[in-house]
Scaffold this motif. Sequence first.
Motif, PDB file in Angstrom:
ATOM      1  N   ALA A  91     -20.499  15.999  -6.764  1.00 42.34           N
ATOM      2  CA  ALA A  91     -19.809  14.915  -7.474  1.00 42.34           C
ATOM      3  C   ALA A  91     -20.801  14.071  -8.278  1.00 42.34           C
ATOM      4  O   ALA A  91     -20.411  13.451  -9.269  1.00 42.34           O
ATOM      5  CB  ALA A  91     -19.066  14.028  -6.491  1.00 42.34           C
ATOM      6  N   GLY A  92     -22.051  14.056  -7.860  1.00 37.79           N
ATOM      7  CA  GLY A  92     -23.064  13.252  -8.539  1.00 37.79           C
ATOM      8  C   GLY A  92     -23.895  14.049  -9.517  1.00 37.79           C
ATOM      9  O   GLY A  92     -25.081  13.767  -9.691  1.00 37.79           O
ATOM     10  N   GLY A  93     -23.285  15.008 -10.161  1.00 38.86           N
ATOM     11  CA  GLY A  93     -24.024  15.838 -11.110  1.00 38.86           C
ATOM     12  C   GLY A  93     -24.611  15.066 -12.268  1.00 38.86           C
ATOM     13  O   GLY A  93     -25.659  15.435 -12.806  1.00 38.86           O
ATOM     14  N   SER A  94     -23.972  13.976 -12.667  1.00 37.74           N
ATOM     15  CA  SER A  94     -24.474  13.191 -13.794  1.00 37.74           C
ATOM     16  C   SER A  94     -25.108  11.875 -13.346  1.00 37.74           C
ATOM     17  O   SER A  94     -25.498  11.072 -14.184  1.00 37.74           O
ATOM     18  CB  SER A  94     -23.326  12.890 -14.758  1.00 37.74           C
ATOM     19  OG  SER A  94     -22.337  12.122 -14.100  1.00 37.74           O
ATOM     20  N   LEU A  95     -25.194  11.662 -12.043  1.00 44.90           N
ATOM     21  CA  LEU A  95     -25.818  10.432 -11.542  1.00 44.90           C
ATOM     22  C   LEU A  95     -27.323  10.450 -11.768  1.00 44.90           C
ATOM     23  O   LEU A  95     -27.946  11.516 -11.730  1.00 44.90           O
ATOM     24  CB  LEU A  95     -25.572  10.285 -10.036  1.00 44.90           C
ATOM     25  CG  LEU A  95     -24.211   9.837  -9.563  1.00 44.90           C
ATOM     26  CD1 LEU A  95     -24.168   9.863  -8.039  1.00 44.90           C
ATOM     27  CD2 LEU A  95     -23.906   8.448 -10.070  1.00 44.90           C
ATOM     28  N   PRO A  96     -27.930   9.290 -11.950  1.00 48.65           N
ATOM     29  CA  PRO A  96     -29.390   9.248 -11.957  1.00 48.65           C
ATOM     30  C   PRO A  96     -29.922   9.595 -10.566  1.00 48.65           C
ATOM     31  O   PRO A  96     -29.222   9.448  -9.562  1.00 48.65           O
ATOM     32  CB  PRO A  96     -29.725   7.799 -12.308  1.00 48.65           C
ATOM     33  CG  PRO A  96     -28.460   7.126 -12.629  1.00 48.65           C
ATOM     34  CD  PRO A  96     -27.331   8.010 -12.239  1.00 48.65           C
ATOM     35  N   GLN A  97     -31.155  10.017 -10.531  1.00 50.47           N
ATOM     36  CA  GLN A  97     -31.748  10.470  -9.275  1.00 50.47           C
ATOM     37  C   GLN A  97     -31.767   9.370  -8.218  1.00 50.47           C
ATOM     38  O   GLN A  97     -31.463   9.625  -7.054  1.00 50.47           O
ATOM     39  CB  GLN A  97     -33.165  10.982  -9.534  1.00 50.47           C
ATOM     40  CG  GLN A  97     -33.810  11.606  -8.324  1.00 50.47           C
ATOM     41  CD  GLN A  97     -35.191  12.125  -8.621  1.00 50.47           C
ATOM     42  OE1 GLN A  97     -35.759  11.854  -9.671  1.00 50.47           O
ATOM     43  NE2 GLN A  97     -35.748  12.876  -7.694  1.00 50.47           N
ATOM     44  N   ASP A  98     -32.092   8.144  -8.583  1.00 47.84           N
ATOM     45  CA  ASP A  98     -32.160   7.067  -7.598  1.00 47.84           C
ATOM     46  C   ASP A  98     -30.782   6.755  -7.005  1.00 47.84           C
ATOM     47  O   ASP A  98     -30.666   6.458  -5.811  1.00 47.84           O
ATOM     48  CB  ASP A  98     -32.796   5.815  -8.184  1.00 47.84           C
ATOM     49  CG  ASP A  98     -32.012   5.246  -9.359  1.00 47.84           C
ATOM     50  OD1 ASP A  98     -31.261   6.005  -9.997  1.00 47.84           O
ATOM     51  OD2 ASP A  98     -32.170   4.043  -9.651  1.00 47.84           O
ATOM     52  N   ALA A  99     -29.727   6.846  -7.800  1.00 45.91           N
ATOM     53  CA  ALA A  99     -28.371   6.607  -7.288  1.00 45.91           C
ATOM     54  C   ALA A  99     -27.966   7.713  -6.311  1.00 45.91           C
ATOM     55  O   ALA A  99     -27.340   7.433  -5.279  1.00 45.91           O
ATOM     56  CB  ALA A  99     -27.378   6.527  -8.437  1.00 45.91           C
ATOM     57  N   LEU A 100     -28.329   8.944  -6.624  1.00 48.71           N
ATOM     58  CA  LEU A 100     -28.032  10.061  -5.726  1.00 48.71           C
ATOM     59  C   LEU A 100     -28.768   9.881  -4.398  1.00 48.71           C
ATOM     60  O   LEU A 100     -28.189  10.060  -3.324  1.00 48.71           O
ATOM     61  CB  LEU A 100     -28.424  11.387  -6.379  1.00 48.71           C
ATOM     62  CG  LEU A 100     -28.097  12.643  -5.584  1.00 48.71           C
ATOM     63  CD1 LEU A 100     -26.588  12.815  -5.460  1.00 48.71           C
ATOM     64  CD2 LEU A 100     -28.718  13.858  -6.237  1.00 48.71           C
ATOM     65  N   ILE A 101     -30.026   9.499  -4.461  1.00 53.17           N
ATOM     66  CA  ILE A 101     -30.813   9.289  -3.244  1.00 53.17           C
ATOM     67  C   ILE A 101     -30.201   8.163  -2.405  1.00 53.17           C
ATOM     68  O   ILE A 101     -30.085   8.284  -1.184  1.00 53.17           O
ATOM     69  CB  ILE A 101     -32.282   8.989  -3.606  1.00 53.17           C
ATOM     70  CG1 ILE A 101     -32.952  10.241  -4.166  1.00 53.17           C
ATOM     71  CG2 ILE A 101     -33.050   8.466  -2.397  1.00 53.17           C
ATOM     72  CD1 ILE A 101     -34.329  10.008  -4.757  1.00 53.17           C
ATOM     73  N   ARG A 102     -29.775   7.081  -3.052  1.00 56.49           N
ATOM     74  CA  ARG A 102     -29.186   5.957  -2.318  1.00 56.49           C
ATOM     75  C   ARG A 102     -27.849   6.326  -1.674  1.00 56.49           C
ATOM     76  O   ARG A 102     -27.471   5.742  -0.672  1.00 56.49           O
ATOM     77  CB  ARG A 102     -29.017   4.749  -3.234  1.00 56.49           C
ATOM     78  CG  ARG A 102     -30.305   3.952  -3.326  1.00 56.49           C
ATOM     79  CD  ARG A 102     -30.119   2.655  -4.073  1.00 56.49           C
ATOM     80  NE  ARG A 102     -30.685   2.858  -5.413  1.00 56.49           N
ATOM     81  CZ  ARG A 102     -30.001   2.770  -6.540  1.00 56.49           C
ATOM     82  NH1 ARG A 102     -28.740   2.446  -6.525  1.00 56.49           N
ATOM     83  NH2 ARG A 102     -30.581   2.985  -7.688  1.00 56.49           N
ATOM     84  N   ARG A 103     -27.148   7.288  -2.223  1.00 61.24           N
ATOM     85  CA  ARG A 103     -25.897   7.741  -1.601  1.00 61.24           C
ATOM     86  C   ARG A 103     -26.158   8.689  -0.433  1.00 61.24           C
ATOM     87  O   ARG A 103     -25.409   8.715   0.529  1.00 61.24           O
ATOM     88  CB  ARG A 103     -25.017   8.459  -2.626  1.00 61.24           C
ATOM     89  CG  ARG A 103     -24.365   7.515  -3.576  1.00 61.24           C
ATOM     90  CD  ARG A 103     -23.355   8.227  -4.424  1.00 61.24           C
ATOM     91  NE  ARG A 103     -22.788   7.297  -5.397  1.00 61.24           N
ATOM     92  CZ  ARG A 103     -21.876   7.638  -6.271  1.00 61.24           C
ATOM     93  NH1 ARG A 103     -21.425   8.873  -6.306  1.00 61.24           N
ATOM     94  NH2 ARG A 103     -21.415   6.746  -7.113  1.00 61.24           N
ATOM     95  N   LEU A 104     -27.216   9.481  -0.529  1.00 56.66           N
ATOM     96  CA  LEU A 104     -27.490  10.474   0.507  1.00 56.66           C
ATOM     97  C   LEU A 104     -28.217   9.895   1.720  1.00 56.66           C
ATOM     98  O   LEU A 104     -27.956  10.300   2.854  1.00 56.66           O
ATOM     99  CB  LEU A 104     -28.322  11.621  -0.074  1.00 56.66           C
ATOM    100  CG  LEU A 104     -27.632  12.520  -1.082  1.00 56.66           C
ATOM    101  CD1 LEU A 104     -28.612  13.516  -1.664  1.00 56.66           C
ATOM    102  CD2 LEU A 104     -26.466  13.238  -0.450  1.00 56.66           C
ATOM    103  N   ASN A 105     -29.129   8.956   1.506  1.00 62.37           N
ATOM    104  CA  ASN A 105     -29.968   8.460   2.595  1.00 62.37           C
ATOM    105  C   ASN A 105     -29.190   7.912   3.794  1.00 62.37           C
ATOM    106  O   ASN A 105     -29.533   8.234   4.928  1.00 62.37           O
ATOM    107  CB  ASN A 105     -30.975   7.433   2.086  1.00 62.37           C
ATOM    108  CG  ASN A 105     -32.220   8.089   1.538  1.00 62.37           C
ATOM    109  OD1 ASN A 105     -32.453   9.276   1.745  1.00 62.37           O
ATOM    110  ND2 ASN A 105     -33.020   7.326   0.834  1.00 62.37           N
ATOM    111  N   PRO A 106     -28.145   7.093   3.615  1.00 61.92           N
ATOM    112  CA  PRO A 106     -27.434   6.598   4.805  1.00 61.92           C
ATOM    113  C   PRO A 106     -26.774   7.711   5.623  1.00 61.92           C
ATOM    114  O   PRO A 106     -26.731   7.632   6.852  1.00 61.92           O
ATOM    115  CB  PRO A 106     -26.368   5.662   4.233  1.00 61.92           C
ATOM    116  CG  PRO A 106     -26.807   5.334   2.866  1.00 61.92           C
ATOM    117  CD  PRO A 106     -27.647   6.468   2.392  1.00 61.92           C
TER     118      PRO A 106
END
Length: 170
Positions: free
Chosen positions: A39-54
Amino acid sequence: MGFDFLGFNFRKYHGKLLIKPSKTSIAAVKGKIRAIIKAGGSLPQDALIRRLNPIIRGWGSYYRHVVSKQVFSDIDHAIWRMTWNWAKRRHPQKGQRWIKDRYFAHRDGRDWVFTDGSDTLFQMASIPIRRHVKIRGQANPYDPDWAAYFRRRYVRQGKPTPYLAHWLST
């Protein structure tokens, strides 16, 4: 054979009971991470990391008290594959070296760390496995005779001494 309960698999291996994360819970967390990355194919890398880390941190914390070090490593590898495919999909015309240099770095003696410089993807395998140690049957936290036992127990676990045990020892 064994049975699953609350996301854990209880099974005896050569007469020894081992509790591990169940296959369904492993598949569920991988599926959840895969869905976020897709779903985060167009997200910036930092936003993707912030969604995955928790999700990575929470799942690992839930299973850190059982036999799960190998499972953590396997999930980390699956996450690496997903992030690598995510990066390749974003830049189909670029080479693998460019993609690696853009999205992955060398940090703390580890290579292939998914980072944008400020945010870093959490590694589940870095969670220490800590077994639960039962409290002695006769121990009473309100009895001053047991204050030394509870103080040693809290120090061994790396926790601050609770107010009550500190008050009883003085």
